[in-house]
Design a protein around this motif. Structure first.
Motif, PDB file in Angstrom:
ATOM      1  N   ILE A 164      29.264  36.040  42.457  1.00 52.35           N
ATOM      2  CA  ILE A 164      29.749  34.769  41.920  1.00 52.35           C
ATOM      3  C   ILE A 164      30.993  34.941  41.058  1.00 52.35           C
ATOM      4  O   ILE A 164      31.723  33.968  40.822  1.00 52.35           O
ATOM      5  N   PHE A 165      31.283  36.163  40.619  1.00 53.76           N
ATOM      6  CA  PHE A 165      32.477  36.378  39.798  1.00 53.76           C
ATOM      7  C   PHE A 165      33.512  37.263  40.489  1.00 53.76           C
ATOM      8  O   PHE A 165      34.402  37.806  39.833  1.00 53.76           O
ATOM      9  N   ARG A 166      33.428  37.381  41.790  1.00 56.04           N
ATOM     10  CA  ARG A 166      34.446  38.103  42.548  1.00 56.04           C
ATOM     11  C   ARG A 166      35.462  37.078  43.031  1.00 56.04           C
ATOM     12  O   ARG A 166      35.154  36.226  43.872  1.00 56.04           O
ATOM     13  N   THR A 167      36.685  37.144  42.529  1.00 53.43           N
ATOM     14  CA  THR A 167      37.664  36.076  42.767  1.00 53.43           C
ATOM     15  C   THR A 167      38.867  36.532  43.586  1.00 53.43           C
ATOM     16  O   THR A 167      39.916  35.880  43.556  1.00 53.43           O
ATOM     17  N   ASP A 168      38.734  37.617  44.309  1.00 50.07           N
ATOM     18  CA  ASP A 168      39.856  38.090  45.130  1.00 50.07           C
ATOM     19  C   ASP A 168      39.650  37.838  46.609  1.00 50.07           C
ATOM     20  O   ASP A 168      40.400  38.361  47.433  1.00 50.07           O
TER      21      ASP A 168
END
Length: 850
Positions: free
Chosen positions: A294-298
C-alpha cells in the motif's frame, strides 16, 4: 562556467554566463560585466563550519518544554538534537504562539517562523501576503469547508449550507482543503496579527472535534468513510472514488498541528493525537507485505496510493508528546525501496510522480533530524541534491506533467511525449514541498547552497505562481511561449497556494542560542526570543538596493553572532559596515560573513550586494539560456493577442499553441550588451540589437501575468561560443579554393547533436541530429530563411572530405561557413576574412587560405 552549484573553493569567475550542470542551478560562477570577482568565491560555504561539538544525542525533543500556558511541548522541527556521528547538532524550530512551544521543543533554535517574523512593506512578498489576507484566503467559507465532514458524521449543516466546494475537494481529495485552510489561517493569524483568522481556525477545529466524536471510531476523522482504507489494504473493492486517502489525512493532521503550534489550540492537538492513535493502531494490524504494497508508489506515474508526508506529521506528534510510538509510526512511511538507493547516491527518479516523492522526502528528513538515522539523513540530503542539481528548471521547480524526467533533462525532449518545454512544466506543489525540505536540511546543517536554492525557488516559482492582481494560483508554470492558467477549482495547488503567502515569513532567519543566520534579504522584523533582541531588516537586495539591519529592541549589551549570507549571485565587491564603520572581513560570494559583538539598540548594519544581469545555460541544450538580475529570473513579455480567459481548469489550455519565441541574435553572451534598463521601472529591461527579439521587455517572472512569455531563449551567439572542444571553422573566401589538411576527417566526431548556428553571412551550414538520430546537413539562406536537409549516415566525415566539393551548390558561393558542435567555449572566436580558426580538439589540424 562553474560546475556543481556553489562556487569552488578559492575560485573566480571571469565570464557572464553560468552553465548549470550539477549542484543547484548555477550558484556560483557569477558575473557582472566581466572580469574576475575579487578574491574568488568560497568553498564549502558553511558559516564557521557545521554546528558540531554541540549537544549529542539520537533525537527527541531537545530536552525542553514550553513555558507557555498549559506547559505543552513544542512540535519537533528539524534537527533539534544530534543527527549522526560525532554528535553534531542541527537547528530545531522556533517557539510558537499561544502557549505551544516551537518546533524543536522550546529551545528557541531553528527556523524563525510566522510567529516571530513580520513582513514589512516594500517587497512583493508583503504585497501578495496582504492580497491573500484580504482576498482569496479570507474569502473561503469555513462552513463549506466543513460540509463533507459534517455530512459523513451526520451532523446538521450550518447556515443553510447545501454543498462544499466543487472540484477535487468534493471528489477524490474530499476534505483536503480544510486541512490546508487550517495551516494557512493559523499562520496568517500570527504573520499579520489578523485575529479573524484565529477565530475562523478555532471554529474549524471545534467543529472537526464534533465530527470526530460523532463518527465514534476511536479517533478516526476524515470526510470519507473508513471503508476507503479497507480498499487500500485489499479487503474491499469499493473506494467510493477516493484513491489517495492518506494524502488527505496528512493535510488534516498537518492543519491541526499548525493550529496547535501557532494558536495554542489544545483541542487541535487532542484531535490530531486521536487521529494518530487510530492510524497507528490500524497499521500495527497489517502484515509487512501489505504495508509494502500500500505504500509502494513507483508502480505508476500517477500512483493511486499517494500518501503525502505522513511521516512528517507523525514526527511532529512525537516531538510534541515525546511518545516513541509516533516516531516509530513515522518510520513506517519511510520506505526502504525509496530511501536505500538514495542513501547510496543512486538516481532512480525517472518516471516517478514528483510531488508524491518530494513529500516523502520531507518526512524522511524530519524523522532523520529527530532520530539521527544515517540512512534517512543521507537519503534526504541526496534527494535534495539530485532534485536541485539534475532535475530542476532555471526557476528552481521541477517535473513535466507532474513527472520527474531522467537526470539532466531541462530544455530538450521530455518525458511528456517528447515535447520541449511544454506547458506542463514545474508543478507548484513540488516546489512548495521542496522549500519545506530545504528548511529541514538547513536546520540540520546551515549550508549556503540550501539558502541559495531556497531564494531561487521562492522568488521565481512559488511567488510567481500567484497572480498579483487577484491572488489566484497556478498549477503548472510554463516557460517557453505559453501562458499561465489560474486554476478555478480546489486542486492540490489551490491548497498549497493558500498556504504559500503566510509561509513567506519562513526561511528568512534561522537561530541557535545566540547565533542568527540571515538567509534572505526580505524587508521584515524578527523577534529573537533567545536574546531579547528585535531586528528590523529593510531594503530590497534583489533589486540592487542596500540592506540595513537595525537593532530595534533589546538590552544594553547583548552578545550575539549574526551570520549574513553573501549570495552566490553577487557581482562585484560587496560592502559591509556597522554603525558606519566599514568591516574588514572577506566578503566572498557563496559564503556567510559573521559579526560577533555586544549589540545594543540603535546599532545599524549596512550590507551592499551588487547585482547585475547574467545568463544561465540549460543543462542539456547550452544554446538555450535564461536571464537573471541577481537572484531574479526575468521573463520576456510576448503579449496576450488571441489568448483565452486564463482562469480555468488546470488542463484547459495545455494544447494551446505557444507564441513564437524569437532567437536573440547578438554576438555577445553578456546580456547587458543587448538589454537596456527601462527608466523609472525597476527590474525592467528592453531588448535591443538582437534581431527579431529586439523590442521585447523583460521583467521579473513574478510580475508577468495574463500574457504569454518565455524564460528560456535561444541565444544565437551561444552557438558560436560553444564550439571550441570539437571543432569550428570559419572562412571568408570561396570554398573551392580551400583544401583540407591530410587525414583530418579521420578525427571527426561520429555524431554531433543539434545546435543553432551563427549566421555570419548570407549562407551558413551546421550539423543537426534529426528525429531518427541521423546526422543532417542544414543549409540555410540567412536572408530568405530557405532551408534544405540532406541526411547521411556519417555526415560529419562526409562533409569534411567533401569540402572542396561541398555538395549542394548553394554553399559554394558562401563567403563564410561554420561547422559547429555543442561544447562550451575555450577561447573567444573572432573569424576574419582570410584566416581559419580551428579548436584544439583531438587530431584536428589548422589550415589556412591559399
Amino acid at each position: 562556467m562553474v560546475v556543481g552549484g556553489a562556487a569552488a573553493a578559492g575560485g573566480s569567475e571571469t565570464g557572464v554566463t553560468v552553465t548549470r550542470t550539477g549542484g543547484i542551478s548555477g550558484n556560483g560562477g557569477l558575473s557582472g560585466s566581466g572580469g574576475p570577482s575579487a578574491g574568488g568565491t568560497s568553498g564549502n560555504g558553511r558559516a564557521g563550519g557545521s554546528l558540531s561539538g554541540g549537544a549529542t544525542g539520537t533525537g527527541g525533543l531537545g530536552g525542553a518544554t514550553s513555558t507557555g500556558a498549559g506547559g505543552t511541548r513544542g512540535m519537533g522541527g528539524g534537527g533539534a538534537t544530534g543527527t549522526g556521528a560525532g554528535g553534531t547538532r542541527g537547528l530545531g524550530g522556533t517557539g510558537g504562539a499561544g502557549g505551544a512551544s516551537g518546533t524543536g521543543g522550546g529551545t528557541g533554535s531553528g527556523m524563525a517562523d510566522a510567529a516571530h517574523v513580520r513582513l514589512l512593506s516594500g517587497s512583493p512578498f508583503y504585497d501578495r501576503q496582504q492580497l491573500h489576507r484580504t482576498g482569496y484566503v479570507s474569502s473561503l467559507n469555513t462552513d463549506k469547508l466543513l460540509f463533507p465532514y459534517r455530512s459523513l458524521a451526520k451532523l446538521s449543516q450550518a447556515n443553510g449550507t447545501t454543498a462544499g466546494y466543487a472540484g477535487w475537494d468534493t471528489g477524490f481529495l474530499v476534505g483536503h482543503m480544510t486541512g490546508h485552510y487550517l495551516s494557512a489561517a493559523s499562520r496568517m493569524a500570527v504573520a499579520t496579527s489578523d485575529d479573524t483568522f484565529k477565530t475562523k481556525a478555532n471554529y474549524v477545529v471545534a467543529e472537526l472535534a464534533k465530527c470526530q466524536t460523532a463518527l465514534g471510531k476511536n479517533g478516526y476523522l476524515a470526510a470519507f468513510p473508513t471503508t476507503v482504507f479497507d480498499w487500500l489494504e485489499g479487503t474491499s473493492t469499493d473506494n467510493g472514488g477516493i484513491v489517495v486517502p492518506y494524502y488527505t489525512v496528512h493535510k488534516i493532521m498537518a492543519g491541526l498541528l499548525d493550529a496547535y503550534h501557532y494558536l495554542g489550540n489544545q483541542q487541535a492537538l487532542d484531535v490530531a493525537t486521536k487521529m494518530g492513535d487510530y492510524f497507528q493502531g490500524r497499521l500495527a494490524g497489517l502484515s509487512a507485505a501489505t504495508i509494502e504494497k500500500i505504500f509502494r508508489t513507483d508502480g505508476s506515474k500517477n500512483p493511486q496510493n499517494e500518501f503525502g508526508s505522513m511521516s512528517d506529521v507523525y514526527s511532529g506528534l512525537y516531538a510534541i508528546t515525546g511518545q516513541q510510538k509516533y516516531l516509530d509510526t513515522a518510520k513506517i512511511f519511510n520506505r526502504s525501496w525509496f530511501m536505500t538507493p538514495l542513501a547510496a547516491g543512486q538516481d532512480n527518479l525517472q518516471g516517478l510522480h514528483g510531488n508524491t516523492h518530494i513529500a516523502q522526502a520531507v518526512g524522511i528528513a524530519h524523522t532523520a533530524n529527530l532520530s539521527g538515522d544515517s540512512t534517512s539523513l543521507q537519503a534526504s540530503e541526496n534527494f535534495w541534491k539530485l532534485l536541485t542539481g539534475k532535475h530542476a528548471f532555471t526557476l528552481g521547480g521541477n517535473s513535466f506533467h507532474e513527472w520527474l524526467d531522467k537526470a539532466g533533462v531541462e530544455a530538450g525532449s521530455s518525458i511528456d511525449g517528447g515535447a520541449v518545454l511544454p506547458s506542463t512544466t514545474a508543478e507548484t506543489c513540488n516546489t512548495h514541498n521542496m522549500l519545506k525540505l530545504t528548511n529541514l536540511l538547513f536546520a540540520r546543517s546551515p549550508r549556503i547552497d540550501y539558502a541559495d536554492y531556497y531564494e531561487r525557488a521562492l522568488y521565481n516559482h512559488v511567488m510567481a505562481s500567484i497572480a498579483p492582481d487577484t491572488g489566484n494560483v497556478t498549477y503548472f508554470t510554463p516557460m517557453y511561449g505559453n501562458f499561465r492558467t489560474y486554476i478555478n477549482g480546489t486542486f492540490c495547488d489551490n491548497g498549497n497556494g493558500i498556504e504559500s503567502t503566510p509561509r513567506y515569513n519562513e526561511g528568512i532567519y534561522f537561530q541557535q542560542d545566540s547565533s542568527l543566520w540571515i538567509n534572505l534579504y526580505i524587508p521584515s522584523e524578527l523577534t529573537w526570543d533567545a536574546t531579547g533582541l528585535t531586528i528590523r531588516q529593510e531594503g530590497n537586495a534583489a533589486a540592487g538596493e542596500p540592506v540595513t539591519i537595525t537593532i530595534e529592541k533589546g538590552g544594553d549589551a547583548t552578545q550575539a553572532t549574526l551570520y549574513l549570507r553573501i549570495p552566490s549571485w553577487v557581482s562585484g565587491t560587496p560592502a559591509l559596515a556597522v554603525n558606519g564603520s566599514a568591516q574588514t572581513q572577506s566578503l566572498n560570494a557563496g559564503t556567510y560573513v559573521s559579526l560577533n559583538r555586544q549589540w545594543k539598540v540603535g546599532d545599524v548594519i549596512t550590507l551592499t550586494l551588487p547585482a547585475a544581469l547574467r545568463l544561465e545555460h540549460a543543462k542539456d541544450v547550452t544554446s538555450m539560456v535564461s536571464v537573471f538580475f541577481g537572484p531574479i529570473l526575468l521573463a520576456g513579455e510576448l503579449g496576450s493577442a488571441n489568448m483565452p480567459n486564463d482562469v480555468a481548469d488546470k488542463d484547459a489550455y495545455l494544447s494551446t499553441a505557444p507564441a513564437t519565441v524569437p532567437t536573440i541574435a547578438n554576438s555577445s553572451t553578456n546580456p547587458a550588451d543587448w538589454l537596456q534598463a527601462v527608466a523609472g521601472t525597476p527590474l525592467a529591461f528592453k531588448v535591443h540589437d538582437a534581431g527579431a527579439a529586439s523590442g521585447i521587455t523583460f521583467r521579473p517572472l513574478y510580475e508577468v501575468h495574463h500574457e504569454r512569455y518565455s524564460v528560456y531563449w535561444t541565444l544565437q551567439a551561444a552557438a558560436l561560443a560553444a564550439v571550441a572542444a570539437a571543432g569550428v571553422w570559419g572562412r571568408s573566401s570561396n570554398p573551392q579554393s580551400q583544401q583540407l589538411g591530410h587525414a583530418a576527417s579521420d578525427h571527426a566526431p561520429a555524431t554531433i547533436p543539434a545546435y543553432n548556428v551563427v549566421p555570419m553571412c548570407s549562407f551558413f551550414l551546421c550539423l543537426d541530429r534529426g528525429a531518427h538520430h541521423q546526422e543532417e546537413a542544414v543549409f540555410s539562406h540567412g536572408a530568405r530563411g530557405r532551408r534544405a536537409r540532406a541526411a547521411q549516415p556519417s555526415l560529419s566525415r562526409h562533409l569534411l572530405r567533401g569540402l572542396s566539393s561541398p555538395g549542394p551548390g548553394r554553399l559554394r558561393h558562401c563567403p563564410t561557413w561554420l561547422l559547429l558542435s555543442p561544447a562550451p567555449p575555450a577561447f573567444p572566436l573572432r573569424p576574419t576574412r582570410e584566416a581559419l580558426f580551428l579548436a584544439k580538439a583531438s587530431g584536428f589540424r589548422q589550415w589556412k587560405h591559399r
